[in-house]
Design a protein around this motif. Structure first.
Motif, short mmCIF file in Angstrom:
data_model
loop_
_atom_site.label_atom_id
_atom_site.label_comp_id
_atom_site.label_asym_id
_atom_site.label_seq_id
_atom_site.Cartn_x
_atom_site.Cartn_y
_atom_site.Cartn_z
N ASP A 156 0.83 -0.71 0.40
CA ASP A 156 0.11 0.49 0.36
C ASP A 156 1.18 1.05 -0.17
OD1 ASP A 156 -2.01 2.10 1.07
OD2 ASP A 156 -3.90 0.76 1.05
N ASP A 157 0.60 2.41 -0.73
CA ASP A 157 1.77 3.71 -0.91
C ASP A 157 0.78 4.79 -0.41
OD1 ASP A 157 -0.64 3.94 -2.45
OD2 ASP A 157 0.45 4.98 -4.30
N ASP A 158 -0.40 4.39 0.52
CA ASP A 158 -0.96 5.22 0.86
C ASP A 158 -0.67 5.57 2.41
OD1 ASP A 158 -3.11 7.41 0.75
OD2 ASP A 158 -4.79 5.91 0.54
N PRO A 181 2.43 5.74 7.04
CA PRO A 181 2.18 5.27 5.81
C PRO A 181 1.17 4.12 7.15
CG PRO A 181 4.64 5.70 6.44
CD PRO A 181 4.01 6.43 7.20
N HIS A 185 5.70 -3.56 1.72
CA HIS A 185 5.86 -2.32 0.59
C HIS A 185 5.16 -1.20 0.16
CE1 HIS A 185 7.03 -6.74 -0.61
NE2 HIS A 185 5.77 -7.24 0.05
N GLN A 186 5.83 -0.25 0.59
CA GLN A 186 5.09 0.95 0.70
C GLN A 186 5.43 1.41 -0.65
OE1 GLN A 186 6.54 3.66 3.68
NE2 GLN A 186 4.75 4.92 2.58
N THR A 187 4.70 0.99 -2.06
CA THR A 187 4.64 1.11 -3.46
C THR A 187 3.39 1.18 -3.31
OG1 THR A 187 5.80 0.90 -5.45
CG2 THR A 187 5.70 -0.52 -3.70
N ARG A 188 3.23 1.59 -4.88
CA ARG A 188 2.04 1.43 -5.76
C ARG A 188 2.69 -0.17 -6.71
NH1 ARG A 188 -2.94 3.99 -5.97
NH2 ARG A 188 -3.85 3.08 -7.49
#
Lengths: 94, 390
Positions: free
Chosen positions: B179-181, B202, B223-226
Motif C-alpha cells: 500500500d502506498d497510502d 504510512p 511494501h510501501q509502493t504502488r
C-alpha cells in the motif's frame, strides 16, 4: 413473450431510480434488454456496445448461468427467470 | 505384587513385543509406528516417520490418522511400559494387530537406529493455536502449513484490514502488505487495522504495528509502493497466495496477470456501497477448474463507463464480511481443505441480507490462462478513477 426480472447492480441503479430489480418482458435476452432500455433510458449503453454486443466488462446471467456459455444474447428467457447484470467492480479500499 | 505389575504381566502375555530393529523392519513393510510419549519427550527426538500422538489423545485421534483397523500398529514409548498400555487401548478400539516395542525409544537409540528431531510447536504456540490443534482437519500439521505460508495482501484498507488481522491471528507466518497510502481519519470508519493515533503514518507501518501487537512472532513484510508492471514480478514471486483488496482496475488486472504468470491463487474481493463479491481466481487449482479474472472480464471498462468516483462509498461493516470470506478462502487454500470458491462468484447484498452464487467458467480461449498460452505481458492501464482524497 416471457415475464422475468432483471437484477440491477448498485453501480447502475442511478438509471433505475434506485430500484434493484426491474420487471421485463421478452422471449430472449436481447428482447428483455430492449425492454429494459425502453423503461430506463441511458442504461443499455453501459451493457451493450455500439454494435449491440455485450461489453467485455459486463456479464449477464439467466437464472445462475452465464449467457456467454449459453446462446449469448439469443439465450431464451422463460417465465419467472431472474436475469443478473454483473459488471466488473474495482472497489475495495476506499 | 503391585496391581500395576499384575496388569503389565497380563498385557505382556497377550500383546506381542518387538525389538526396535524388528519394529523398524515392520515399519518399512507398512506398519504404523505410534510414538505415545509426551510432547516434550518427542521434541528431543523420535523415530523417523512415526505417528506422534502421545497417550493423552491417542484414542481420540488414531482413527483420523489410521482409519483401517486391520493396519499393523507398533506402539513405542520411552521404556516399553506405557506402550503396552497404549497397545491395549488400541486393541479395545478394534485394531486387530497391535504390538509394542520392547525397551522403547531408549533402546531404539542405544541400538543406533535412525532418529529425527521432529518439528514441534513451542509452549506459547501450543497455547495460542490450541483451538486449531484440537481440530483433526488442522492439527499440528496444518498449523505448520499456516506458519510456513506467505500471503500478500493487496491494500491495507477496508478489505485488507480484516484479512490481515485474521490471517495474523490464525498464525499465517509471513504476511506481506502493499500500500502506498497514509492513514487518513476517514479510513477509520472501516479500516480496522488502523487507529486514530496513527493518522498520517504510512498504512503499511500502521498495519505492521497492529499485526505484531496481535501476534508478535509473525514476519510482516511491508511494501510501501504502488503495484506496477515494473515491480509486480519482484514482489509476487515470494508469496504463496495473493489476497486482492485493491480499489482500482489497473491493480486488479496486474494482480490477475501476475498470479496467472506465477500460478499463484488470487483471492478476490470487491465492495460497492451495500454489495460485495468474493471468488478465488485459480485456473490451475487441482480440485476445481475455474477462470482467471480475464476469463470473466477480458478488459477493464473505459474511463467514461466506469462508475464515477463521486458515487463510490461503502457501508463501513461491509468490507468486514467480504474480507473475512477472503481470509477463510485463503486459510482453506493453505490447508488444502474443503471446496474452494473457484469457479463460483459469491455475491452478497447487505440490504437484502442475501448471498447469491453464480457459476463462473474458465474461458478456453483466454489470452492469459488458456492451456499452452504464452504469457502476453503486463498492461499498465490508465487509472480510470483516481481514488478520492481519502
Amino acid at each position: 413473450m416471457s415475464k422475468a426480472k432483471i437484477r440491477i447492480p448498485t453501480p447502475l441503479r442511478s438509471f433505475t431510480g434506485g430500484s434493484d430489480e426491474v420487471e421485463i418482458d421478452g422471449a430472449d435476452v436481447r428482447a428483455a434488454l430492449r425492454h429494459l432500455g425502453e423503461k430506463h433510458g441511458g442504461l443499455l449503453p453501459r451493457i451493450l456496445d455500439a454494435e449491440g454486443g455485450l461489453r467485455p466488462f459486463v456479464n449477464l446471467y439467466v437464472s445462475g448461468k452465464n449467457i456467454r456459455a449459453l446462446n449469448g444474447l439469443d439465450t431464451e428467457v422463460k417465465d419467472g427467470d431472474v436475469l443478473s447484470i454483473v459488471p466488473a467492480v474495482a472497489g475495495g479500499v476506499f | 505384587m503391585k496391581a500395576k505389575d499384575l496388569r503389565l504381566a497380563e498385557l505382556r502375555s497377550s500383546i506381542p513385543e518387538l525389538d526396535p530393529r524388528e519394529a523398524l523392519a515392520l515399519q518399512a513393510r507398512g506398519a504404523v509406528l505410534v510414538d505415545v510419549r509426551e510432547a516434550d519427550e518427542i521434541a528431543q527426538g523420535s523415530a523417523p516417520g512415526a505417528l506422534r500422538l502421545g497417550r493423552g489423545f491417542l484414542e481420540l485421534r488414531i482413527e483420523d490418522a489410521v482409519p483401517d483397523a486391520g493396519t499393523t500398529l507398533v506402539t513405542m514409548c520411552a521404556g516399553g511400559v506405557r506402550s503396552l498400555l497404549a497397545a491395549d487401548d488400541l486393541r479395545r478400539l478394534g485394531y486387530t494387530d497391535v504390538r509394542s516395542v520392547r525397551g522403547g525409544f531408549n533402546r531404539w537409540k542405544n541400538d543406533g537406529l535412525p532418529i529425527e528431531v521432529p518439528r514441534t510447536l513451542d509452549a506459547g504456540q501450543r497455547e495460542r493455536y490450541g483451538r486449531h490443534l484440537l481440530m483433526p482437519e488442522v492439527g499440528e500439521k496444518g498449523q505448520f502449513k499456516l506458519l510456513d505460508a506467505r500471503v500478500l495482501c493487496i491494500g491495507a484498507g477496508g478489505l485488507g484490514s480484516p484479512v490481515a488481522l485474521y490471517l495474523a491471528a490464525a498464525g499465517v507466518g509471513t504476511i506481506g502488505i502493499i500500500d502506498d497510502d497514509v492513514v487518513d481519519r476517514s479510513n477509520l470508519q472501516r479500516q480496522i487495522l488502523h487507529t486514530d493515533d496513527r493518522v498520517g503514518t504510512p498504512k503499511v507501518e500502521s498495519a505492521k504495528t497492529a499485526l505484531l501487537a496481535l501476534n508478535p512472532s509473525l514476519k510482516v513484510r511491508t511494501h510501501q509502493t504502488r503495484l506496477s508492471s515494473e515491480n509486480v514480478d519482484e514482489i509476487f514471486r515470494d508469496y504463496d497466495v495473493i489476497v486482492d483488496g485493491s480499489d482500482n482496475f489497473p491493480t486488479r488486472y496486474l494482480v490477475n496477470d501476475a498470479c496467472v504468470k506465477f500460478r499463484i491463487p488470487n483471492v478476490h474481493g470487491s465492495i460497492f456501497r451495500f454489495e460485495g463479491q468474493v471468488t478465488v481466481f485459480d485456473p490451475f487449482n487441482a480440485k476445481r477448474k475455474g477462470p482467471c479474472y480475464r476469463c470473466l472480464y477480458p478488459e477493464p471498462p473505459p474511463p467514461e463507463l466506469a462508475p464515477s468516483c463521486a458515487e463510490a462509498g461503502v457501508l463501513g461493516v461491509l468490507p468486514g464480511i467480504i474480507g473475512v470470506l477472503e481470509a477463510i478462502e485463503t486459510v482453506k487454500l493453505i490447508l488444502g481443505l474443503g471446496d474452494p470458491l473457484v469457479g463460483r462468484l459469491l455475491q452478497y447484498d447487505a440490504l437484502r441480507q442475501e448471498f447469491m452464487e453464480l457459476q463462473i467458467d474458465h474461458d478456453p480461449h483466454c489470452r492469459y490462462c488458456a492451456e499452452g498460452a504464452a504469457f502476453p505481458g503486463y498492461v499498465d492501464y490508465a487509472q480510470v478513477c483516481a481514488a478520492p482524497s481519502n
